[in-house]
Design an enzyme around this catalytic site. Structure first.
Site, mmCIF file in Angstrom:
data_model
loop_
_atom_site.group_PDB
_atom_site.id
_atom_site.type_symbol
_atom_site.label_atom_id
_atom_site.label_comp_id
_atom_site.label_asym_id
_atom_site.label_seq_id
_atom_site.Cartn_x
_atom_site.Cartn_y
_atom_site.Cartn_z
ATOM 1 N N SER A 260 0.814 -1.204 0.000
ATOM 2 C CA SER A 260 0.000 0.000 0.000
ATOM 3 C C SER A 260 0.855 1.265 0.000
ATOM 4 C CB SER A 260 -0.952 -0.066 1.195
ATOM 5 O OG SER A 260 -2.090 0.699 0.939
ATOM 6 N N LYS A 264 4.238 1.967 -2.364
ATOM 7 C CA LYS A 264 4.700 3.159 -3.094
ATOM 8 C C LYS A 264 6.146 3.413 -2.665
ATOM 9 C CE LYS A 264 0.140 5.225 -1.928
ATOM 10 N NZ LYS A 264 -0.854 4.617 -2.758
ATOM 11 N N TRP A 351 -9.785 0.394 -5.563
ATOM 12 C CA TRP A 351 -9.266 1.730 -5.217
ATOM 13 C C TRP A 351 -7.828 1.895 -5.727
ATOM 14 C CZ3 TRP A 351 -10.715 6.340 -4.096
ATOM 15 C CH2 TRP A 351 -10.005 7.201 -3.247
ATOM 16 N N HIS A 401 -7.539 -5.768 -0.224
ATOM 17 C CA HIS A 401 -6.306 -5.011 0.013
ATOM 18 C C HIS A 401 -5.590 -5.574 1.247
ATOM 19 C CE1 HIS A 401 -4.017 -1.295 -0.345
ATOM 20 N NE2 HIS A 401 -4.163 -1.082 0.939
HETATM 21 C C1 GTR Z 1 -5.398 4.635 1.559
HETATM 22 C C2 GTR Z 1 -4.767 5.427 0.448
HETATM 23 C C3 GTR Z 1 -4.005 4.509 -0.467
HETATM 24 C C4 GTR Z 1 -3.157 3.505 0.275
HETATM 25 C C5 GTR Z 1 -3.765 3.056 1.587
HETATM 26 C C6 GTR Z 1 -2.779 2.425 2.581
HETATM 27 O O1 GTR Z 1 -6.189 5.382 2.372
HETATM 28 O O2 GTR Z 1 -5.775 6.094 -0.251
HETATM 29 O O3 GTR Z 1 -3.244 5.258 -1.374
HETATM 30 O O4 GTR Z 1 -1.908 3.984 0.473
HETATM 31 O O5 GTR Z 1 -4.350 4.077 2.276
HETATM 32 O O6 GTR Z 1 -1.606 2.739 2.606
HETATM 33 O O7 GTR Z 1 -3.236 1.624 3.387
#
Ligand code: GTR
Length: 421
Positions: A260, A264, A351, A401
């Site tokens: 997540s 990145k 997402w 996720h």
């Molecule tokens: C979310 C965000 C994503 C992702 C995620 C995470 O809220 O929109 O880009 O990074 O968090 O890191 O769990």
């Protein structure tokens, strides 16, 4: 309940449901509504000339692309320090004797400043240095396993009463780390809490490592200087500096991994630091592996609004203006070439735009090909739970996720394949 009230209640419930599943409404999840766009060509220099061979990629285009990402997306980080100050503070047996544990404190200055508390699990039975996975964790080292020898983090945490962690959270992220699986396959796991580097909230960069590197008279990083993602990535490189001095780790075989926002981060760490042998991005989405121009799920504007501290301030110029970006995320993947990169998506994680994550790998292929490094080994996006892997690897798995045992099995196989194990 009158009709109006019923509608209001229903709308509220629906919006709560969409947030809970991590898919905020008012964003596009419909492939037919993805706008048409032209991606910048990784193999065209800024003056329009084509990159003809591997030498020109290495000496001209790669540095140019790296600078573009620094300037417009993640921000510039400080130079590699001359040294880091590391101290082994604890070691012992773990996992009923199947692993050894080592805890190392890393400081960036001899005295004072943030301490990076690094936790290392290695296979108990290893003769010689082991390859390793290095990744940041979201909630503290104590959440990675049920090991009582790992102290509960004292730093600010997202979850927890008054943003403090308690012993109740011990082991709560164990399914994401799969320590037993990793050591059984002969690898070490090296992890630390990302909040040790920079706590993940927008405080104008007062806490974490940013203040150590402000220039005279500067109150916060400039528009082209590092945000939190770049700081986390830079911190990973400092851990790698230490690992280069640790004889139990094979320094030529350290893979950087993240999920997540930390996926990145692993991509940016791999781009900035070619010492990372393999780069793994798990469900990294917008600002990670997903192409920004697709505007599918999370968008540049939304991420800059919700998380103003993650990217550099210049990235705000591309809010609702993705086509003006001089890069897109396939060029981030290309920065790793010819090193192996694995990108993973999850079916329900819309997402993060699974197709956009796949396409970044796909459109990085021309650079890999130029370097004679193979590619993805697939023309089309593969079906769910059908991984593809050549020098680039990709899968979309069933589920949400998260990081799962399935994901880890793929990463371990991918590492074995590239290390010839
Ligand atoms: C979310 C965000 C994503 C992702 C995620 C995470 O809220 O929109 O880009 O990074 O968090 O890191 O769990």
């Amino acid at each position: 309940m009158n009709t109006r009230l019923r509608i209001v209640t229903l709308t509220l419930l629906l919006s709560l449901a969409s947030t809970a599943s991590g898919q905020p409404k008012e964003f596009n999840y419909d492939e037919s509504k993805v706008p048409k766009f032209n991606l910048p060509d990784p193999l065209k220099l800024s003056n329009g000339d084509s990159v003809k061979d591997a030498a020109a990629w290495r000496s001209e285009r790669r540095p140019q692309v790296l600078e573009l990402f620094r300037e417009h997306v993640y921000g510039r980080s400080p130079k590699k320090p001359r040294r880091v100050f590391a101290e082994v503070v604890e070691s012992g047996q773990a996992l009923e004797g199947r692993a050894t544990r080592k805890q190392v404190d890393i400081r960036l200055q001899r005295d004072g400043g943030p301490v990076l508390h690094v936790l290392i699990y290695s296979p108990a039975k290893s003769n010689g240095p082991t390859p390793a996975f290095l990744g940041l964790n979201f909630n503290g080292n104590h959440t990675v396993s049920n090991d009582p020898a790992v102290p509960v983090t004292k730093n600010w945490v997202r979850r927890g009463k008054n943003n403090r962690a308690s012993a109740d959270s011990r082991g709560t992220s164990a399914s994401r780390w799969q320590v037993d699986r990793i050591v059984k396959r002969g690898y070490s796991l090296v992890t630390l809490y990302y909040g040790d580097i920079d706590p993940d909230f927008d405080d104008g960069f007062k806490n974490g490592i940013h203040p150590l590197y402000l220039k005279k008279g500067q109150a916060k990083p400039a528009a082209d200087e590092w945000g939190s993602i770049a700081a986390w990535a830079w911190g990973l490189s400092r851990v790698l500096d230490y690992l280069h001095t640790d004889e139990s780790i094979d320094q030529t075989k350290v893979a950087v991994i993240g999920h997540s926002r930390l996926g990145k981060t692993s991509l940016w760490a791999g781009a900035e630091d070619p010492r990372f042998a393999i780069v793994i991005s798990n469900n990294s989405g917008c600002g990670g592996a997903a192409l920004s121009r697709r505007r599918f799920g999370e968008t540049v504007k939304r991420i800059n609004t919700s998380f103003p501290h993650w990217f550099c301030d210049n990235f705000n110029k591309y809010n609702d203006n993705e086509n003006e970006l001089p890069v897109d995320q396939h060029m981030l993947v290309a920065l790793m070439a010819p090193r192996p990169v694995y990108i993973a998506s999850a079916e329900q994680d819309r997402w993060a735009d699974p197709r956009g994550e796949f396409l970044s790998a796909k459109f990085a292929e021309p650079v890999y090909r130029l370097l004679n490094a193979g590619g993805l080994g697939a023309e089309q996006m593969p079906a769910v739970d059908k991984p593809v892997a050549d020098r680039l690897g990709y899968h979309i798995r069933t589920g949400k996720h998260d990081v799962t045992a399935y994901d880890w099995d793929r990463y371990l196989d991918f590492a074995d394949k590239h290390y010839g194990r």
